[in-house]
Write a protein that holds these residues in place. Structure first.
Motif, PDB file in Angstrom:
ATOM      1  N   ALA A   1      -2.027  -0.493   4.380  1.00 52.51           N
ATOM      2  CA  ALA A   1      -3.225  -0.520   5.220  1.00 52.51           C
ATOM      3  C   ALA A   1      -2.876  -0.569   6.701  1.00 52.51           C
ATOM      4  O   ALA A   1      -3.693  -0.199   7.546  1.00 52.51           O
ATOM      5  CB  ALA A   1      -4.098  -1.723   4.849  1.00 52.51           C
TER       6      ALA A   1
ATOM      7  N   GLY B   1      -2.542   2.919   7.983  1.00 48.63           N
ATOM      8  CA  GLY B   1      -3.888   3.424   7.753  1.00 48.63           C
ATOM      9  C   GLY B   1      -4.006   4.930   7.895  1.00 48.63           C
ATOM     10  O   GLY B   1      -4.980   5.434   8.466  1.00 48.63           O
TER      11      GLY B   1
ATOM     12  N   TYR C   1      -6.968   1.651   2.589  1.00 46.47           N
ATOM     13  CA  TYR C   1      -7.616   1.864   3.883  1.00 46.47           C
ATOM     14  C   TYR C   1      -6.926   2.974   4.666  1.00 46.47           C
ATOM     15  O   TYR C   1      -5.703   3.011   4.788  1.00 46.47           O
ATOM     16  CB  TYR C   1      -7.566   0.560   4.694  1.00 46.47           C
ATOM     17  CG  TYR C   1      -7.965   0.731   6.142  1.00 46.47           C
ATOM     18  CD1 TYR C   1      -9.307   0.768   6.509  1.00 46.47           C
ATOM     19  CD2 TYR C   1      -6.987   0.858   7.136  1.00 46.47           C
ATOM     20  CE1 TYR C   1      -9.668   0.928   7.846  1.00 46.47           C
ATOM     21  CE2 TYR C   1      -7.345   1.019   8.465  1.00 46.47           C
ATOM     22  CZ  TYR C   1      -8.684   1.054   8.819  1.00 46.47           C
ATOM     23  OH  TYR C   1      -9.042   1.224  10.127  1.00 46.47           O
TER      24      TYR C   1
ATOM     25  N   ASN D   1     -11.371   7.882   6.666  1.00 45.46           N
ATOM     26  CA  ASN D   1     -11.797   8.000   5.276  1.00 45.46           C
ATOM     27  C   ASN D   1     -13.124   8.740   5.143  1.00 45.46           C
ATOM     28  O   ASN D   1     -13.899   8.824   6.099  1.00 45.46           O
ATOM     29  CB  ASN D   1     -11.933   6.604   4.644  1.00 45.46           C
ATOM     30  CG  ASN D   1     -11.402   6.570   3.230  1.00 45.46           C
ATOM     31  OD1 ASN D   1     -11.371   7.582   2.549  1.00 45.46           O
ATOM     32  ND2 ASN D   1     -10.965   5.400   2.794  1.00 45.46           N
TER      33      ASN D   1
ATOM     34  N   ALA E   1      -9.385  -3.255   5.437  1.00 46.72           N
ATOM     35  CA  ALA E   1      -8.577  -3.031   6.636  1.00 46.72           C
ATOM     36  C   ALA E   1      -7.444  -4.054   6.700  1.00 46.72           C
ATOM     37  O   ALA E   1      -7.512  -5.113   6.074  1.00 46.72           O
ATOM     38  CB  ALA E   1      -9.473  -3.125   7.868  1.00 46.72           C
TER      39      ALA E   1
ATOM     40  N   VAL F   1     -14.385  -2.832   5.352  1.00 47.19           N
ATOM     41  CA  VAL F   1     -15.037  -1.958   6.325  1.00 47.19           C
ATOM     42  C   VAL F   1     -16.514  -1.798   5.969  1.00 47.19           C
ATOM     43  O   VAL F   1     -16.905  -1.833   4.805  1.00 47.19           O
ATOM     44  CB  VAL F   1     -14.340  -0.581   6.394  1.00 47.19           C
ATOM     45  CG1 VAL F   1     -12.910  -0.735   6.869  1.00 47.19           C
ATOM     46  CG2 VAL F   1     -14.372   0.133   5.055  1.00 47.19           C
TER      47      VAL F   1
END
Length: 492
Positions: free
Chosen positions: A50, A53, A320, A324, A353, A359
């Motif tokens: 993550a 990311g 994450y 996305n 996250a 999120v």
């Protein structure tokens, strides 16, 4: 406890217990009532991946693979892989805003009955307290027992705690880093990056073909023994009500160890007074030993034994990522109903996250599902399948990785469940017109008499007609919703 001591413990528990490490003894292990009645779980892919990311949850592998866009991204944003490797993300993974209680509250609002955080992904970083992996979140990074905190909060909220381990693939997962100068190829951090086996069977170019073949080259006895001990330690320390395995355990080399793990886990559960199950993919376990899981897919008809789909709110990644793309709540709910109508459960994934927050896009989807379940959960929770799963022109395509696209349900598509003398008929895309269900036609031979029909969430009387062609609901409260609606059909 040393590995040798744990191996003895495993043998002792199996020797004394009801379940032995053979398929005959393990067959017929019943899926738990909490699972078959609960229908809806939350999967959580939360780990070191993550922090960057980017790409997806396979970043730990892809950042070392020159064929992947993550390779150049990593160089551009963090430096070359010999100077800044995957291990160097650990100090950045602090979970400074993580609250297990807030997560559990959201999951409860979503209507989830079980939650399954990933305890360890393919990357080898353990999100739990373990004596067999110094690279764990209790000793590095956040330096807190993430899994234990979440487990305690879930139990307080009457949500079943489950967990998964994806470590099996760590045997070869990081091997692209052996192709060039990197912190993997140096060998200095082998206890983190794993064997990273690189040969004809496990080189990146052939990895997909060879690892999917159950007859192909497998892992060493040393690695498999270590994997089994780590898995049993996870079972003992956190007592999950379900234990999920990802792919590659279907390779034949794992079979003796899978039998031992199942016997050990099921015997331990007997000691705890708990009902548990194992989730598996492909043909890793025979039917009735554990619970079959279809990744991002479904079945085309009713299964006589309970099963599960693991899927995600997102289309691009399990973990994450900053860019996305998410499914709509309507699509997820339609998939959910279809799964339940075929005797399945949905395990819906989110990817928090790196600071430990969920999120907002994912939280809103979960809240929307929870709001829908407040009205329609009667037709989901505690139900079983009817004599047919549904009717209409739309069905899913069977198999894995089939669920990103909307299925295109219409007002003529229905899915059925059954509970306590009632058939629940879900209209997948309500249009406000007369509802016609052909499967509920009248015949004086069938003995399917209807006492009354109600729309879940409404007190208005429903008028209907029935003949040898169909059941037609002609007058009901039209809500204007884009979400599926459910008619409770009480039988005489």
């Amino acid at each position: 406890m040393t590995q040798k001591e744990y191996l003895k413990l495993i043998d002792d528990v199996i020797a004394k217990g009801k379940y032995k490490d053979d398929w005959a003894s393990l067959s017929g292990h019943k899926a738990p009532d909490w699972f078959t009645n609960g229908k809806f779980g939350i999967f959580i892919h939360f780990g070191l991946y993550a922090v960057p990311g980017f790409g997806n949850e396979w970043y730990s592998r892809s950042m070392y693979d020159k064929r992947c866009r993550e390779y150049q991204y990593h160089i551009d944003h963090f430096g070359t892989q010999d100077k800044f490797g995957y291990k160097d993300f650990i100090p950045m993974f602090k979970l400074e805003n993580f609250s297990a209680d807030k997560w559990a509250e959201l999951f409860k609002d979503a209507g989830a009955k079980y939650v399954m955080p990933v305890a360890e992904h393919h990357d080898g970083f353990a999100m739990y307290n373990t004596d067999f992996n110094r690279w764990n979140i209790c000793e590095m990074g956040a330096k807190r027992d993430y899994l234990g905190e979440l487990r305690d909060s879930l139990i307080k909220n009457d949500i079943s705690f489950c967990t998964s381990t994806h470590r099996a693939e760590h045997y070869f997962f990081m091997n692209p880093g052996r192709e060039f100068s990197s912190d993997i190829s140096s060998g200095e951090y082998e206890d983190f990056y794993g064997p990273a086996v690189y040969n004809d069977a496990f080189c990146p170019q052939n990895m997909g073909e060879t690892t999917w073949d159950i007859e192909a080259e497998g892992a060493t006895e040393e690695y498999l023994t270590d994997w089994m001990v780590r898995t049993c330690e996870l079972v003992d320390r956190y007592r999950p009500r379900s234990l999920y395995f990802d792919w590659w355990i279907h390779n034949n080399c794992f079979k003796p160890y899978l039998k031992k793990i199942a016997a050990y886990y099921y015997n331990r559960a007997e000691e705890w007074g708990e009902e548990v199950t194992i989730n598996y993919k492909h043909n890793a376990y025979p039917p009735t030993v554990a619970t079959f899981d279809v990744e991002r897919g479904a079945l085309t008809d009713i299964s006589p034994v309970p099963w599960q789909t693991c899927t995600s709110v997102s289309k691009r990644s399990w973990g994450y990522i900053k860019d996305n793309e998410f499914k709509t709540p309507e699509q997820i709910i339609c998939d959910f109903i279809d799964i339940v109508s075929k005797n399945g459960s949905m395990l819906l994934n989110i990817g928090p996250a790196p600071d430990g927050t969920i999120v907002e896009e994912e939280a809103e989807i979960l809240r929307a599902i929870g709001k829908w379940l407040e009205t329609n959960g009667e037709g989901i929770y505690g139900t079983t399948y009817w004599k047919k799963f549904g009717e209409g022109e739309v069905n899913v395509e069977e198999g894995f990785f089939k669920d990103n696209d909307n299925k295109g349900y219409t007002a003529k598509d229905f899915r059925f469940t059954y509970k306590n003398g009632c058939i629940y008929a879900f209209q997948m895309l309500p249009d406000g017109n007369t509802v016609e269900i052909k499967s509920l036609f009248y015949t004086n031979r069938a003995g399917l008499g209807i006492k009354n029909i109600t729309l879940l969430g409404s007190d208005k009387e429903i008028k209907y007609e029935r003949d040898e062609n169909s059941l037609r609901i002609t007058d009901y409260e039209k809500t204007g919703t884009t979400f599926p609606v459910c008619f409770r059909i009480e039988l005489i």
